[in-house]
Scaffold this active site. Structure first.
Site, mmCIF file in Angstrom:
data_model
loop_
_atom_site.group_PDB
_atom_site.id
_atom_site.type_symbol
_atom_site.label_atom_id
_atom_site.label_comp_id
_atom_site.label_asym_id
_atom_site.label_seq_id
_atom_site.Cartn_x
_atom_site.Cartn_y
_atom_site.Cartn_z
ATOM 1 N N PRO A 185 26.290 9.549 -30.937
ATOM 2 C CA PRO A 185 25.290 10.793 -30.644
ATOM 3 C C PRO A 185 26.513 11.887 -30.079
ATOM 4 O O PRO A 185 27.119 11.489 -28.923
ATOM 5 C CB PRO A 185 24.427 10.193 -29.563
ATOM 6 C CG PRO A 185 24.817 9.075 -29.163
ATOM 7 C CD PRO A 185 25.779 8.422 -30.285
ATOM 8 N N ASN A 186 26.116 13.130 -30.497
ATOM 9 C CA ASN A 186 26.631 14.242 -29.927
ATOM 10 C C ASN A 186 28.182 14.554 -30.114
ATOM 11 O O ASN A 186 28.885 15.430 -29.865
ATOM 12 C CB ASN A 186 26.390 14.414 -28.225
ATOM 13 C CG ASN A 186 25.085 14.270 -27.777
ATOM 14 O OD1 ASN A 186 24.220 15.114 -28.256
ATOM 15 N ND2 ASN A 186 24.753 13.252 -27.153
ATOM 16 N N ARG B 77 31.389 21.082 -27.132
ATOM 17 C CA ARG B 77 30.627 20.333 -26.154
ATOM 18 C C ARG B 77 31.714 20.018 -24.810
ATOM 19 O O ARG B 77 32.324 19.203 -25.216
ATOM 20 C CB ARG B 77 30.311 18.958 -26.978
ATOM 21 C CG ARG B 77 29.641 18.073 -25.855
ATOM 22 C CD ARG B 77 29.754 16.645 -26.559
ATOM 23 N NE ARG B 77 29.090 15.884 -25.541
ATOM 24 C CZ ARG B 77 29.273 14.293 -25.643
ATOM 25 N NH1 ARG B 77 29.878 13.988 -26.668
ATOM 26 N NH2 ARG B 77 28.520 13.615 -24.715
ATOM 27 N N TYR C 172 36.157 16.848 -23.463
ATOM 28 C CA TYR C 172 36.403 16.526 -24.691
ATOM 29 C C TYR C 172 37.370 17.342 -25.526
ATOM 30 O O TYR C 172 37.839 17.024 -26.592
ATOM 31 C CB TYR C 172 35.228 16.289 -25.324
ATOM 32 C CG TYR C 172 34.219 15.143 -24.793
ATOM 33 C CD1 TYR C 172 34.354 13.839 -24.611
ATOM 34 C CD2 TYR C 172 32.962 15.692 -24.348
ATOM 35 C CE1 TYR C 172 33.481 13.092 -24.067
ATOM 36 C CE2 TYR C 172 32.167 14.745 -23.694
ATOM 37 C CZ TYR C 172 32.327 13.532 -23.553
ATOM 38 O OH TYR C 172 31.483 12.630 -22.903
ATOM 39 N N ASN D 254 33.334 4.564 -31.610
ATOM 40 C CA ASN D 254 32.970 5.370 -30.358
ATOM 41 C C ASN D 254 31.509 5.653 -30.200
ATOM 42 O O ASN D 254 30.690 6.476 -31.077
ATOM 43 C CB ASN D 254 33.685 6.833 -30.255
ATOM 44 C CG ASN D 254 33.444 7.454 -28.977
ATOM 45 O OD1 ASN D 254 32.680 7.011 -28.078
ATOM 46 N ND2 ASN D 254 34.112 8.440 -28.713
ATOM 47 N N ALA E 160 27.166 7.877 -25.937
ATOM 48 C CA ALA E 160 26.166 7.478 -24.977
ATOM 49 C C ALA E 160 25.650 5.748 -25.158
ATOM 50 O O ALA E 160 25.017 5.030 -24.214
ATOM 51 C CB ALA E 160 25.234 8.437 -24.837
ATOM 52 N N GLU F 267 36.886 -0.500 -29.815
ATOM 53 C CA GLU F 267 36.057 0.585 -29.112
ATOM 54 C C GLU F 267 37.030 1.594 -28.669
ATOM 55 O O GLU F 267 37.884 1.201 -27.874
ATOM 56 C CB GLU F 267 35.329 -0.167 -27.906
ATOM 57 C CG GLU F 267 34.426 0.699 -27.026
ATOM 58 C CD GLU F 267 33.707 0.163 -25.655
ATOM 59 O OE1 GLU F 267 33.891 -1.344 -25.753
ATOM 60 O OE2 GLU F 267 33.483 0.738 -24.964
ATOM 61 N N HIS G 285 37.175 5.514 -26.199
ATOM 62 C CA HIS G 285 36.399 6.721 -25.909
ATOM 63 C C HIS G 285 37.468 7.830 -25.465
ATOM 64 O O HIS G 285 38.726 7.389 -25.346
ATOM 65 C CB HIS G 285 35.918 6.056 -24.408
ATOM 66 C CG HIS G 285 34.822 5.158 -24.835
ATOM 67 N ND1 HIS G 285 33.610 5.642 -25.136
ATOM 68 C CD2 HIS G 285 34.801 3.982 -24.487
ATOM 69 C CE1 HIS G 285 32.881 4.510 -25.361
ATOM 70 N NE2 HIS G 285 33.429 3.394 -24.864
ATOM 71 N N ARG H 291 34.294 8.590 -14.562
ATOM 72 C CA ARG H 291 33.185 9.453 -14.384
ATOM 73 C C ARG H 291 32.343 8.932 -13.892
ATOM 74 O O ARG H 291 32.244 7.957 -12.819
ATOM 75 C CB ARG H 291 32.974 9.608 -15.868
ATOM 76 C CG ARG H 291 34.157 10.582 -16.734
ATOM 77 C CD ARG H 291 33.676 10.911 -18.229
ATOM 78 N NE ARG H 291 32.617 11.729 -18.227
ATOM 79 C CZ ARG H 291 32.091 11.982 -19.531
ATOM 80 N NH1 ARG H 291 32.573 11.486 -20.595
ATOM 81 N NH2 ARG H 291 31.182 12.817 -19.447
HETATM 82 C C1 DQA Z 1 32.282 9.218 -24.789
HETATM 83 C C2 DQA Z 1 32.064 8.725 -23.218
HETATM 84 C C3 DQA Z 1 30.694 8.296 -23.261
HETATM 85 O O1 DQA Z 1 30.169 8.192 -21.792
HETATM 86 C C4 DQA Z 1 29.693 9.746 -23.717
HETATM 87 O O2 DQA Z 1 28.328 9.473 -23.546
HETATM 88 C C5 DQA Z 1 30.218 10.304 -24.742
HETATM 89 C C6 DQA Z 1 31.512 10.140 -25.357
HETATM 90 C C7 DQA Z 1 33.790 9.410 -24.838
HETATM 91 O O3 DQA Z 1 34.331 9.415 -25.958
HETATM 92 O O4 DQA Z 1 34.413 9.636 -24.100
HETATM 93 O O5 DQA Z 1 29.418 10.922 -25.473
HETATM 94 O O6 DQA Z 1 32.037 7.786 -25.320
#
Ligand code: DQA
Length: 137
Positions: A9-10, A17, A22, A70, A73, A94, A96, A103
């Site tokens: 998501p997002n 964003r 990011y 990835n 959230a 995995e 990120h 964070r």
């Molecule tokens: C994320 C880190 C997560 O905590 C966050 O909710 C994201 C992006 C990252 O790639 O840094 O949406 O997965």
């Protein structure tokens, strides 16, 4: 070799964003450069804001030699995605973009980390490239 990148998501909003966290590059542009860097690898890309769609994509794992995941959230909340990863044989990395450990505390837990093959965190979009390197080496 065929791999898939699954973004949660997002992450469709990358580039606009929270650019301080990011970065300002959108994922499609980055994906073009990844495909150029790995010309022999078929890199499929899937993004969804919906947990069940991510789980369904993981269930398609037999089509792939590796998954870069990835879950955004959902990393911190989803037992369903963790169970999906547990139910397949395909290698899963995995990734990120941000260093989740630097964070908020609620980002320190990952339901996925115990069930994936490896983890790459905090190298910006380069985390995806490092994830692919780990699958091919
Ligand atoms: C994320 C880190 C997560 O905590 C966050 O909710 C994201 C992006 C990252 O790639 O840094 O949406 O997965």
């Amino acid at each position: 070799m065929k791999i898939t990148i699954i973004n949660g998501p997002n992450l469709n909003l990358l580039g606009s964003r929270e650019t301080n966290i990011y970065g300002s590059q959108n994922f499609e542009t980055y994906l073009d450069s990844l495909r150029t860097s790995f010309p022999k690898i078929i890199i499929e890309y899937f993004q969804s804001n919906i947990e069940g769609e991510i789980i369904n994509k993981i269930h398609e794992s037999k089509e792939f030699d590796g998954i870069i995941l990835n879950a955004a959230a959902y990393t911190h909340t989803s037992i369903g995605i963790a169970d999906a990863v547990k139910s397949i044989d395909c290698k899963v990395v995995e990734v990120h973009i941000s260093n989740t450990f630097s964070r908020e505390e609620y980002r320190h837990n990952s339901f996925l980390s115990p069930v994936v093959d490896g983890i790459i965190i905090g190298f910006g979009l380069d985390s995806y490239r490092l994830g692919i390197e780990s699958l091919i080496n």
